[in-house]
Motif scaffolding. Structure first.
Motif, PDB file in Angstrom:
ATOM      1  N   ILE A 192      -9.737  -7.217  10.165  1.00  0.00           N
ATOM      2  CA  ILE A 192     -10.115  -7.201   8.752  1.00  0.00           C
ATOM      3  C   ILE A 192     -11.540  -6.692   8.578  1.00  0.00           C
ATOM      4  O   ILE A 192     -11.828  -5.911   7.666  1.00  0.00           O
ATOM      5  N   SER A 193     -12.421  -7.118   9.473  1.00  0.00           N
ATOM      6  CA  SER A 193     -13.812  -6.670   9.379  1.00  0.00           C
ATOM      7  C   SER A 193     -13.923  -5.166   9.582  1.00  0.00           C
ATOM      8  O   SER A 193     -14.689  -4.483   8.888  1.00  0.00           O
ATOM      9  N   LYS A 194     -13.139  -4.624  10.542  1.00  0.00           N
ATOM     10  CA  LYS A 194     -13.148  -3.178  10.731  1.00  0.00           C
ATOM     11  C   LYS A 194     -12.620  -2.462   9.496  1.00  0.00           C
ATOM     12  O   LYS A 194     -13.168  -1.436   9.072  1.00  0.00           O
ATOM     13  N   GLN A 195     -11.553  -2.988   8.909  1.00  0.00           N
ATOM     14  CA  GLN A 195     -10.981  -2.370   7.712  1.00  0.00           C
ATOM     15  C   GLN A 195     -11.996  -2.336   6.580  1.00  0.00           C
ATOM     16  O   GLN A 195     -12.090  -1.346   5.843  1.00  0.00           O
ATOM     17  N   LEU A 196     -12.757  -3.401   6.433  1.00  0.00           N
ATOM     18  CA  LEU A 196     -13.783  -3.437   5.385  1.00  0.00           C
ATOM     19  C   LEU A 196     -14.861  -2.394   5.627  1.00  0.00           C
ATOM     20  O   LEU A 196     -15.336  -1.740   4.693  1.00  0.00           O
ATOM     21  N   ILE A 197     -15.255  -2.239   6.892  1.00  0.00           N
ATOM     22  CA  ILE A 197     -16.300  -1.275   7.230  1.00  0.00           C
ATOM     23  C   ILE A 197     -15.822   0.155   7.003  1.00  0.00           C
ATOM     24  O   ILE A 197     -16.578   1.015   6.530  1.00  0.00           O
ATOM     25  N   ARG A 198     -14.559   0.416   7.332  1.00  0.00           N
ATOM     26  CA  ARG A 198     -14.048   1.785   7.354  1.00  0.00           C
ATOM     27  C   ARG A 198     -13.264   2.216   6.112  1.00  0.00           C
ATOM     28  O   ARG A 198     -13.002   3.402   5.929  1.00  0.00           O
ATOM     29  N   LYS A 199     -12.852   1.251   5.269  1.00  0.00           N
ATOM     30  CA  LYS A 199     -11.854   1.571   4.241  1.00  0.00           C
ATOM     31  C   LYS A 199     -12.303   2.657   3.265  1.00  0.00           C
ATOM     32  O   LYS A 199     -11.493   3.453   2.802  1.00  0.00           O
ATOM     33  N   ASN A 200     -13.588   2.697   2.937  1.00  0.00           N
ATOM     34  CA  ASN A 200     -14.051   3.671   1.948  1.00  0.00           C
ATOM     35  C   ASN A 200     -14.184   5.084   2.517  1.00  0.00           C
ATOM     36  O   ASN A 200     -14.454   6.021   1.765  1.00  0.00           O
ATOM     37  N   GLU A 201     -14.016   5.218   3.838  1.00  0.00           N
ATOM     38  CA  GLU A 201     -14.188   6.534   4.458  1.00  0.00           C
ATOM     39  C   GLU A 201     -12.887   7.158   4.933  1.00  0.00           C
ATOM     40  O   GLU A 201     -12.863   8.351   5.223  1.00  0.00           O
ATOM     41  N   LYS A 202     -11.824   6.399   5.029  1.00  0.00           N
ATOM     42  CA  LYS A 202     -10.598   6.932   5.632  1.00  0.00           C
ATOM     43  C   LYS A 202     -10.084   8.177   4.922  1.00  0.00           C
ATOM     44  O   LYS A 202      -9.704   9.170   5.554  1.00  0.00           O
ATOM     45  N   GLU A 203     -10.033   8.110   3.601  1.00  0.00           N
ATOM     46  CA  GLU A 203      -9.530   9.253   2.839  1.00  0.00           C
ATOM     47  C   GLU A 203     -10.393  10.487   3.087  1.00  0.00           C
ATOM     48  O   GLU A 203      -9.887  11.598   3.262  1.00  0.00           O
TER      49      GLU A 203
ATOM     50  N   GLN B 149       0.834  -1.202   0.000  1.00  0.00           N
ATOM     51  CA  GLN B 149       0.000   0.000   0.000  1.00  0.00           C
ATOM     52  C   GLN B 149       0.869   1.253   0.000  1.00  0.00           C
ATOM     53  O   GLN B 149       0.564   2.244  -0.662  1.00  0.00           O
ATOM     54  N   ALA B 150       1.983   1.198   0.756  1.00  0.00           N
ATOM     55  CA  ALA B 150       2.868   2.359   0.862  1.00  0.00           C
ATOM     56  C   ALA B 150       3.652   2.601  -0.424  1.00  0.00           C
ATOM     57  O   ALA B 150       4.024   3.737  -0.728  1.00  0.00           O
ATOM     58  N   THR B 151       3.911   1.549  -1.185  1.00  0.00           N
ATOM     59  CA  THR B 151       4.730   1.695  -2.398  1.00  0.00           C
ATOM     60  C   THR B 151       3.889   1.742  -3.678  1.00  0.00           C
ATOM     61  O   THR B 151       4.176   2.536  -4.581  1.00  0.00           O
ATOM     62  N   ASP B 152       2.850   0.905  -3.756  1.00  0.00           N
ATOM     63  CA  ASP B 152       2.048   0.825  -4.983  1.00  0.00           C
ATOM     64  C   ASP B 152       0.679   1.482  -4.878  1.00  0.00           C
ATOM     65  O   ASP B 152       0.017   1.694  -5.897  1.00  0.00           O
ATOM     66  N   GLY B 153       0.236   1.741  -3.644  1.00  0.00           N
ATOM     67  CA  GLY B 153      -1.111   2.282  -3.477  1.00  0.00           C
ATOM     68  C   GLY B 153      -2.132   1.163  -3.351  1.00  0.00           C
ATOM     69  O   GLY B 153      -1.792   0.022  -3.036  1.00  0.00           O
ATOM     70  N   PRO B 154      -3.413   1.445  -3.589  1.00  0.00           N
ATOM     71  CA  PRO B 154      -4.464   0.433  -3.450  1.00  0.00           C
ATOM     72  C   PRO B 154      -4.215  -0.800  -4.320  1.00  0.00           C
ATOM     73  O   PRO B 154      -3.571  -0.713  -5.376  1.00  0.00           O
ATOM     74  N   CYS B 155      -4.720  -1.928  -3.851  1.00  0.00           N
ATOM     75  CA  CYS B 155      -4.521  -3.206  -4.536  1.00  0.00           C
ATOM     76  C   CYS B 155      -4.975  -3.117  -5.995  1.00  0.00           C
ATOM     77  O   CYS B 155      -6.110  -2.727  -6.283  1.00  0.00           O
TER      78      CYS B 155
ATOM     79  N   LYS C  53      -2.298 -13.021   0.780  1.00  0.00           N
ATOM     80  CA  LYS C  53      -1.593 -11.746   0.613  1.00  0.00           C
ATOM     81  C   LYS C  53      -2.492 -10.717  -0.072  1.00  0.00           C
ATOM     82  O   LYS C  53      -2.543  -9.548   0.318  1.00  0.00           O
ATOM     83  N   TRP C  54      -3.179 -11.180  -1.111  1.00  0.00           N
ATOM     84  CA  TRP C  54      -4.065 -10.271  -1.859  1.00  0.00           C
ATOM     85  C   TRP C  54      -5.153  -9.731  -0.942  1.00  0.00           C
ATOM     86  O   TRP C  54      -5.460  -8.536  -0.970  1.00  0.00           O
ATOM     87  N   GLU C  55      -5.753 -10.597  -0.132  1.00  0.00           N
ATOM     88  CA  GLU C  55      -6.842 -10.180   0.754  1.00  0.00           C
ATOM     89  C   GLU C  55      -6.349  -9.187   1.800  1.00  0.00           C
ATOM     90  O   GLU C  55      -7.043  -8.212   2.117  1.00  0.00           O
ATOM     91  N   ALA C  56      -5.143  -9.423   2.335  1.00  0.00           N
ATOM     92  CA  ALA C  56      -4.590  -8.500   3.326  1.00  0.00           C
ATOM     93  C   ALA C  56      -4.329  -7.125   2.720  1.00  0.00           C
ATOM     94  O   ALA C  56      -4.535  -6.099   3.373  1.00  0.00           O
ATOM     95  N   TRP C  57      -3.862  -7.105   1.475  1.00  0.00           N
ATOM     96  CA  TRP C  57      -3.601  -5.825   0.788  1.00  0.00           C
ATOM     97  C   TRP C  57      -4.908  -5.169   0.365  1.00  0.00           C
ATOM     98  O   TRP C  57      -5.135  -3.972   0.608  1.00  0.00           O
ATOM     99  N   ASN C  58      -5.791  -5.926  -0.221  1.00  0.00           N
ATOM    100  CA  ASN C  58      -7.035  -5.371  -0.753  1.00  0.00           C
ATOM    101  C   ASN C  58      -7.896  -4.730   0.323  1.00  0.00           C
ATOM    102  O   ASN C  58      -8.588  -3.739   0.076  1.00  0.00           O
ATOM    103  N   VAL C  59      -7.859  -5.293   1.545  1.00  0.00           N
ATOM    104  CA  VAL C  59      -8.727  -4.794   2.601  1.00  0.00           C
ATOM    105  C   VAL C  59      -8.333  -3.385   3.054  1.00  0.00           C
ATOM    106  O   VAL C  59      -9.125  -2.678   3.673  1.00  0.00           O
ATOM    107  N   LEU C  60      -7.116  -2.944   2.720  1.00  0.00           N
ATOM    108  CA  LEU C  60      -6.688  -1.591   3.079  1.00  0.00           C
ATOM    109  C   LEU C  60      -7.374  -0.526   2.242  1.00  0.00           C
ATOM    110  O   LEU C  60      -7.332   0.662   2.577  1.00  0.00           O
ATOM    111  N   GLY C  61      -8.018  -0.948   1.162  1.00  0.00           N
ATOM    112  CA  GLY C  61      -8.807  -0.016   0.354  1.00  0.00           C
ATOM    113  C   GLY C  61      -8.008   1.164  -0.150  1.00  0.00           C
ATOM    114  O   GLY C  61      -6.939   1.020  -0.734  1.00  0.00           O
ATOM    115  N   SER C  62      -8.519   2.375   0.121  1.00  0.00           N
ATOM    116  CA  SER C  62      -7.877   3.599  -0.367  1.00  0.00           C
ATOM    117  C   SER C  62      -7.013   4.274   0.696  1.00  0.00           C
ATOM    118  O   SER C  62      -6.788   5.484   0.645  1.00  0.00           O
TER     119      SER C  62
END
Length: 358
Positions: free
Chosen positions: A311-322, A36-42, A57-66
């Protein structure tokens, strides 16, 4: 302050020097934050079920969203710091952080039964927050983000949850209002960002009246439980200030624009029952059984699988962090301008004058 690119590169090198395997869960977190720090969103297609390693690995990266790159970079550095006692610089930094939190009398941090509890501990001052307490809370949250607990809980000692800012914060700063306008919003932005980025379930156990920023922050918590003697008050405009802690966004979203305006514009104080009916808090308990009921419940929640909770929290919150980071920046920028106004100065003088007569 956010971690620099050099801090990030140093952390990447520290991972290679780890003497102890941190475990698969942590390695997945490191991988995801690095990507996420080097390439950005999955940006890769999801691997199939017959490739479980890359799928995890994909799921761990993807859940970080934006999640912004700079935030991922900071989270990576913080996580590596918690794993790298062999690194002198990292070890010293971590030691100072733990020492300061544990030495603080006004913020008490304990951890047991899978719960890290962060308690406001100035009951004689209605748990008003000093400048030093802001720093202690940020350190406590950074430590809690990588400790072994499942959830993190805020509560207050004594009759109050928290009465907001200790107004003497603004009168003890050297350099006058210009220095207040510079340092205050900078600290506030960093403070609120720590809540926005916190990776674990965050729970408020509101044992009594809450005023100002601890109320505004509730929109960033995952659950809020209150005693029926708690009240919720945001008197920002009466102090010549504006909404803070992303409440200009979270409150209208939670309770609707009209109800939010009553609180944020006109300073309406809500009872616990009213706050619950409007969605600001999760549930109200009788004060006589509040402590027993809520801690029994939270101990049961803390037994849930930790990675699943994250992971569940990340899914709930990921679209709002930005969005939340943008709102936080705008509120702090606006506050910086307001602090230098005559209206703000007069409001603070009036408040201090009323306090001195009590």
């Amino acid at each position: 302050m956010r971690a620099s690119q050099q801090d990030f590169e140093n952390a990447v090198n520290q991972v290679k020097l780890l003497k102890k395997d941190p475990g698969n869960q942590v390695k997945l977190q490191l991988y995801a934050l690095y990507k996420q720090a080097t390439d950005g969103p999955c940006n890769m297609p999801k691997p199939g079920v017959f490739d479980p390693v890359n799928k995890a690995k994909w799921e761990a990266w993807n859940v970080l969203g934006s999640l912004p790159k700079e935030t991922a970079r900071q989270n990576y550095v913080d996580l590596v710091s918690s794993l790298s006692p062999s690194s002198e610089a990292s070890s010293k930094g971590k030691s100072r952080a733990n020492e300061k939190v544990h030495e603080s009398q006004d913020i008490v941090v304990t951890s047991e039964d899978g719960i890290t509890k962060i308690m406001f501990n100035r009951p004689s001052k209605k748990n008003a927050i000093t400048s030093e307490m802001y720093q202690d809370i940020m350190l406590a949250l950074k430590n809690a983000s990588t400790d072994n607990s499942a959830i993190t809980v805020f509560t207050g000692a004594g009759d109050y949850y928290c009465s907001g800012n200790d107004i003497t914060n603004f009168t003890r700063v050297h350099g006058g209002m210009e220095e207040v306008a510079k340092k205050g919003p900078e600290t506030l932005r960093e403070f609120v960002s720590t809540f926005i980025d916190f990776p674990k379930p965050l729970v408020a156990v509101v044992n009594g009246p809450a005023i100002g920023i601890p109320v505004a922050l509730l929109g960033l918590f995952d659950a809020v439980y209150a005693s029926d003697r708690a009240t919720f008050h945001t008197p920002f405009t009466s102090l010549g200030q504006c909404s803070e802690a992303c409440s200009s966004y979270t409150f209208p979203k939670i309770m609707g624009s009209a109800k939010a305006a009553e609180m944020l514009l006109f300073g309406k104080k809500l009872t616990a029952r009213e706050a619950c009916a409007q969605g600001l808090i999760t549930e109200v308990f009788p004060d006589s059984t509040f402590e027993k009921e809520i801690w029994t419940r939270l101990k049961a929640y803390a037994k849930l699988p930790q990675n699943s909770l994250r992971i569940s929290k990340q899914l709930i919150r990921k679209n709002e962090k930005e969005k939340l980071h943008a709102v936080n920046a705008e509120e702090c920028s606006t506050l910086k301008e307001m602090v230098l106004s005559e209206e703000y100065t007069n409001a603070i003088k009036s408040f201090l004058s009323r306090k001195s007569k009590l």
